[in-house]
Design a protein around this motif. Structure first.
Motif, PDB file in Angstrom:
ATOM      1  N   HIS D  13       0.507   4.266  13.675  1.00 11.68           N
ATOM      2  CA  HIS D  13      -0.269   5.497  13.751  1.00 11.68           C
ATOM      3  C   HIS D  13       0.381   6.649  13.008  1.00 11.68           C
ATOM      4  CE1 HIS D  13      -1.651   3.138  17.296  1.00 11.68           C
ATOM      5  NE2 HIS D  13      -2.825   3.535  16.859  1.00 11.68           N
ATOM      6  N   GLY D  14       1.275   6.322  12.087  1.00 12.31           N
ATOM      7  CA  GLY D  14       1.881   7.360  11.243  1.00 12.31           C
ATOM      8  C   GLY D  14       0.916   7.787  10.155  1.00 12.31           C
ATOM      9  N   PRO D  15       1.332   8.701   9.306  1.00  6.44           N
ATOM     10  CA  PRO D  15       0.424   9.199   8.260  1.00  6.44           C
ATOM     11  C   PRO D  15       0.013   8.137   7.245  1.00  6.44           C
ATOM     12  CG  PRO D  15       2.651  10.130   8.034  1.00  6.44           C
ATOM     13  CD  PRO D  15       2.614   9.431   9.344  1.00  6.44           C
ATOM     14  N   GLN D  16       0.896   7.199   6.960  1.00  4.34           N
ATOM     15  CA  GLN D  16       0.554   6.184   5.960  1.00  4.34           C
ATOM     16  C   GLN D  16       1.470   4.986   6.081  1.00  4.34           C
ATOM     17  OE1 GLN D  16       1.607   8.551   2.326  1.00  4.34           O
ATOM     18  NE2 GLN D  16       3.072   6.917   1.931  1.00  4.34           N
ATOM     19  N   LEU D  17       1.028   3.885   5.504  1.00  3.44           N
ATOM     20  CA  LEU D  17       1.861   2.707   5.317  1.00  3.44           C
ATOM     21  C   LEU D  17       2.217   2.633   3.835  1.00  3.44           C
ATOM     22  CD1 LEU D  17      -0.321   0.241   7.398  1.00  3.44           C
ATOM     23  CD2 LEU D  17       1.850   1.249   8.123  1.00  3.44           C
ATOM     24  N   ILE D  54     -12.720   2.361  12.930  1.00  2.00           N
ATOM     25  CA  ILE D  54     -12.151   3.601  12.397  1.00  2.00           C
ATOM     26  C   ILE D  54     -11.554   3.380  11.014  1.00  2.00           C
ATOM     27  CG2 ILE D  54     -10.461   5.435  12.724  1.00  2.00           C
ATOM     28  CD1 ILE D  54     -10.349   4.546  15.693  1.00  2.00           C
ATOM     29  N   GLU D  55     -10.798   2.341  10.908  1.00  2.00           N
ATOM     30  CA  GLU D  55     -10.020   2.143   9.693  1.00  2.00           C
ATOM     31  C   GLU D  55     -10.895   1.917   8.469  1.00  2.00           C
ATOM     32  OE1 GLU D  55      -7.365  -0.947  10.872  1.00  2.00           O
ATOM     33  OE2 GLU D  55      -6.171   0.338  12.161  1.00  2.00           O
ATOM     34  N   SER D  56     -10.708   0.914   7.726  1.00  2.00           N
ATOM     35  CA  SER D  56     -11.379   0.626   6.462  1.00  2.00           C
ATOM     36  C   SER D  56     -10.384   0.993   5.393  1.00  2.00           C
ATOM     37  CB  SER D  56     -12.666   1.450   6.287  1.00  2.00           C
ATOM     38  OG  SER D  56     -13.213   1.160   5.014  1.00  2.00           O
ATOM     39  N   ASP D  57      -9.398   0.117   5.311  1.00  2.00           N
ATOM     40  CA  ASP D  57      -8.212   0.405   4.500  1.00  2.00           C
ATOM     41  C   ASP D  57      -8.510   0.328   3.006  1.00  2.00           C
ATOM     42  OD1 ASP D  57      -6.610   0.669   6.764  1.00  2.00           O
ATOM     43  OD2 ASP D  57      -6.227  -1.486   6.851  1.00  2.00           O
ATOM     44  N   LYS D  58      -7.967   1.291   2.288  1.00  2.00           N
ATOM     45  CA  LYS D  58      -8.056   1.308   0.830  1.00  2.00           C
ATOM     46  C   LYS D  58      -6.645   1.501   0.280  1.00  2.00           C
ATOM     47  CE  LYS D  58     -12.609   1.472   0.914  1.00  2.00           C
ATOM     48  NZ  LYS D  58     -13.383   0.239   0.621  1.00  2.00           N
ATOM     49  N   ARG D  82      -6.479   6.502   8.408  1.00  2.00           N
ATOM     50  CA  ARG D  82      -7.681   7.333   8.517  1.00  2.00           C
ATOM     51  C   ARG D  82      -7.751   8.089   9.845  1.00  2.00           C
ATOM     52  NH1 ARG D  82     -11.525   5.768   4.183  1.00  2.00           N
ATOM     53  NH2 ARG D  82     -10.032   4.770   2.779  1.00  2.00           N
ATOM     54  N   ASP D  83      -6.921   7.660  10.765  1.00  2.00           N
ATOM     55  CA  ASP D  83      -6.975   8.182  12.126  1.00  2.00           C
ATOM     56  C   ASP D  83      -5.822   9.159  12.396  1.00  2.00           C
ATOM     57  OD1 ASP D  83      -8.134   8.218  14.617  1.00  2.00           O
ATOM     58  OD2 ASP D  83      -6.929   6.554  15.385  1.00  2.00           O
ATOM     59  N   TRP D  84      -5.139   9.559  11.334  1.00  2.00           N
ATOM     60  CA  TRP D  84      -3.901  10.327  11.465  1.00  2.00           C
ATOM     61  C   TRP D  84      -4.084  11.634  12.222  1.00  2.00           C
ATOM     62  CZ3 TRP D  84       0.870  10.958  12.203  1.00  2.00           C
ATOM     63  CH2 TRP D  84       1.608  12.050  11.735  1.00  2.00           C
ATOM     64  N   GLN D  85      -5.224  12.302  12.005  1.00  2.00           N
ATOM     65  CA  GLN D  85      -5.374  13.610  12.666  1.00  2.00           C
ATOM     66  C   GLN D  85      -5.336  13.503  14.192  1.00  2.00           C
ATOM     67  OE1 GLN D  85      -7.829  12.011  11.168  1.00  2.00           O
ATOM     68  NE2 GLN D  85      -9.861  12.684  11.835  1.00  2.00           N
TER      69      GLN D  85
END
Lengths: 351, 351, 351, 351
Positions: D13-17, D54-58, D82-85
């Motif tokens: 659940h961090g800002p990015q991978l 929620i996701e839908s990784d790009k 996408r769920d970072w906020q």
């Protein structure tokens, strides 16, 4: 890990030294005499002491070579200790401890630090492995690497260029060594290794730990008593303008070849070989075991003592140069295999 | 592999630079400002040119740190390129090639060699990665390592000691840089890194690739434009007798401590830290991109040309010193983790 | 790389097998007899053929151990080939090739693939190294690792649990082996290795190549003829609900200990040891050299032939189990050193 | 180390991978859409829960690719959360801790062990990294590797073959998943990965850690929740005679090709690819987070509690299969580069 790797093992006065070298392509002709010649060169040099007479190292190959040719499997190299019968009690693998402990740790050696790190009470447990005797196996490993490189048209040589402040003049170097010997003192110096016939593009610019010069520096600094290493113009770069340092690039239409008129880069640009000779120098500190010993302490009593005298060389820069050749050969061989793949010599020659 | 490792990625004019650093123990306090300060120091120094004004690097941490503390997982460090909008066409990740190719390869750079090795027709594909801009991420990585080391009582500093032949006198160094700039030329120099508070026994004597000095040499030589490295007395060892070089060992009864009065070993004996300050110096060659360009060839036409001018610094030794600190921090941090294990800072402090 | 590493070398019918094992902490008591016992166990087992009678492997330790204790330096282990005099011509290191080439490559072996990869014309150049004889040295290496682990309170055992479809019933297994032998056929089976006394937290969840189960799988699958590996409930997990698989966690107030009532995880959760017994199973395929040989081709003539018969075991699962113990011991020992540092046994015991 | 390597970083659940992949030859065409398709496939599959919506990784590529082609430098891959906020407070990099700690550790997860190993008080510090969310980046890395392999004529596919005891019948598998979901329970299963077009001789027989099957086993077992792996006939080998297991070798005069009629070896003999399809299966345990939670303890109070519910998938075997493809792609790509060298795609194609 890289396909080419090696490990050495063995204590200075143990029964034997051993190395396993893995990743030399199959199909390389191996010649025991050439390796023994390098082993002999490592033992010689003006300024070597008594032990050199006992030794006379000969390599035995007990795996990885069949009918004089590598077959792809790991190569085991062994050098037996000719003096083992005099040490078999003090260095016995099993049984009760015999012989005196070494507790008068020598400045400039691994003795004190090693005893603390490995929690030992006898510095012999450390000094037997930290000894430059270990480099015997590096020379043997380097000998196999050189055979591979030679088959690829790459040759490696070395020379001593400075001893005790004397540059290039061999008679003056000898006189300096004699002076040191008389005083019970020791000397260091600088040697230079040159690699000819290197293809373009060994190493890489893409990551810090892929750079050829970084690997060469590591290999050279890993040799016992080496305290510095430089490539091409090296430390002299700090005294010159850029226009005096960089090697301009030219093109010869007739041969269709790109070339340089100078080689101040020492054959490496951007972490990669540029096709010019690789030139690398290393400085060896004077041998830390002095016949007029330095002050130290006894590990058990903590009293001030004179350091023990394990060896009696005055100068070993010529030997170090042979080890420098060997380590350079390993790094270049590794870079060749990394660049061209190469499970067999034929593969690499076709690249 | 060691528990502590890192990789950097990113082109000089790409959207961002990235590093992943893995193996820093959990529980280390991380302070973004301290890292940014080192990034700032890397960008400064007398003799830096125009690009420095655009930049002003700031690190973003996007993994591995939570509530200001490491949690054991890999740490992602990002530095965005402030100048990206000017480069997004020429450095586009996808789409048709735009902008001119770089074909006038620069002597002293990776350009020519890289193009051959990676089979490219545009030297930009190489120079964007070989650029010293990459060291930005090493400084960020080093900043995290320093935070860990500081928590263990270990500090690292650096200083420039020679520029263009001038030693120690900073005003004379600046004058020399001004002279070079006027000529459209460049200068290199020597910097020194010092590590204080090092525990005994980092590194090991047991194998060539475990030696602390070998690893330091590799780390230092891996920095762009570095051509030599030395530890302690370094190349001066070639001018002295053993009795002048080795550091005698003493014992102080009152404090129950073993100590030395000298540190000519530079803190490393037998491939291990001996508890004294580690002192390491490196020489940087003059920047190879000259405003009065060197002769070179054009890759496409093979005609003689003047090398392209990608950057315009006159001297970057101060920046290199900051990178030297960072790489040293990494090697020492790695050796700490190797020696003491340490999945959490508490583990290491208790060792 | 990790501090603990090893390489083996040697051909099946060469003069000797060799291993170098590096990174075992100093201060571990080594007992040659215990290692020889494991070597003996590797040679035994119902279904072994003729060669077993010749051999009777004994380890020689020629470095790294002094007065029965490790001293931190690399450990060289040697097992001489008792049958060497019968092979010294065909396997000569130097001199002209003698003896017939092996060209009738055996299905299920490295023969054909190896000859292509390494560009050889004699499959003996490959099969001598791919032979399960190599695992002799893994057992010796594992013996040293076990001595270290035992000093840390960790023990490793193994047992055969299936042979040729027969589960647990040893008399029925033997009958099955007899049946195979009569047919000139061979059998494989499954063995299980159990590790007791494992501390919590070996391995790590943070990166794919740090996971303890991944390393165990690699170590096990690297054993000759192994085709599968599973941990804890393993492949049975595909038949069960989550509520039937996971091990609930309890706390015992009296002993202040966290515990589980089940161990379907096999001692590893999230890539880390959880303190329960580690339980790992591997499947060995039937030995590929059949007395009623399989169809194959001759490398030189390309004619259809029957595969050559190099060995004559019917079943070697018991031997493989001993190798499985050894490889497990290595992985666990490596994870111990990675977790706790440990240059000496004392360091690790204090962790 | 091998030329091809990668590291991933980032919390669930961090800002990015983030991933850095290094060593892909220059000149490989990269297609973002193909990678995104694999990312999408990883998120799908019957039995996935709410978060998937929620996701839908790009993937974003921010280094190493220029104008749609690799240039030899490290490739940085980023997938933003996408769920970072919704998580930026609980997962803040800096600032004071906010949000509740996770102390009800989940059986079957890294939670408890990780907290002990890394000395944390909040299991979120562990579970954020141990989460299968990490495999997102492996799929992205695998996507790049697949592009390279495809250019070499090698393709990789996967399929689910068992779920909760049901084999091959997809409607019955779905029904089983529905049953599990109704119960608040979870299911595991088996997937199979197939590699076609593999050249002979990837991997090597010469050392335990060079074997292709060993590397495949490690890569597969490193995937979250995998408890077993097998190649070719795998565990079935324990039920058969040798004559039923080994693949006889034939030669076709017309095509001048060596071939087999069976592939029970699964494409690997003697630790090397034999040119047949590589077939590898892995078993995934049921997801350990149950909606009808398991018994566990609270880390702070040591009281018996029900484990926390972090996610709500019922079955994720289809997702694991996509990760299995990716890890297989990485291992095969690495073996290609190790075998053929290859700094550019052209080099490798000419080998």
């Amino acid at each position: 890990m890289s396909k080419l790797r090696f490990m050495t093992a063995g204590e200075s006065h143990g029964p034997q030294l051993t190395a396993i070298l893995e990743g030399i392509p199959a199909g390389v002709k191996i010649d025991k005499e050439t390796i023994d010649e390098d082993l002999f060169r490592r033992q010689q040099g003006y300024g070597r002491g008594g032990r050199m007479k006992i030794e006379s190292d000969k390599v035995e190959i007990v795996s990885g070579v069949r009918f004089g040719e590598t077959i792809g499997s790991p190569i085991t190299l062994v050098v037996k200790n000719r003096d083992w019968q005099n040490w078999q009690e003090r260095m016995a693998v099993f049984g009760e401890p015999k012989g005196d402990k070494v507790t008068a740790v020598r400045p400039g050696h691994a003795d004190l630090v090693g005893v603390i790190k490995y929690n030992r009470s006898d510095a012999r447990d450390i000094l037997e492995r930290s000894s430059a005797r270990e480099t015997t196996m590096r020379v043997a490993v380097g000998g196999v690497c050189k055979a591979f490189l030679k088959a690829c048209g790459i040759t490696i040589t070395s020379k001593v260029i400075k001893i005790g402040g004397v540059v290039d003049d061999f008679e003056a170097m000898k006189a300096k060594i004699d002076e040191a010997k008389t005083k019970g003192d020791t000397l260091g110096g600088v040697f230079e290794v040159t690699v000819k016939g290197v293809p373009v593009g060994l190493g890489s610019h893409i990551q810090w730990d892929r750079k050829l010069d970084a690997k060469l520096a590591m290999a050279m600094m890993s040799i016992q008593a080496i305290k510095g290493v430089e490539i091409g113009a090296g430390f002299e770069c700090a005294n010159l303008f850029g226009s005096q340092v960089h090697d301009e690039i030219f093109y010869d239409e007739e041969t269709n070849k790109i070339y340089r008129q100078t080689n101040r880069a020492g054959g490496v640009e951007g972490g990669m070989s540029n096709g010019e000779d690789i030139v690398i120098r290393a400085v060896m500190k004077p041998i830390p075991t002095l016949m007029t010993p330095l002050k130290s302490i006894d590990l058990e009593t903590k009293k001030q003592v004179l350091a023990c005298k394990e060896r009696s060389d005055t100068c070993a820069v010529e030997a170090a140069a042979v080890v420098g050749e060997a380590m350079t050969a390993f790094v270049i061989a590794q870079a060749m295999v990394d660049r061209f793949g190469g499970d067999s010599l034929t593969d690499i020659k076709q690249s």
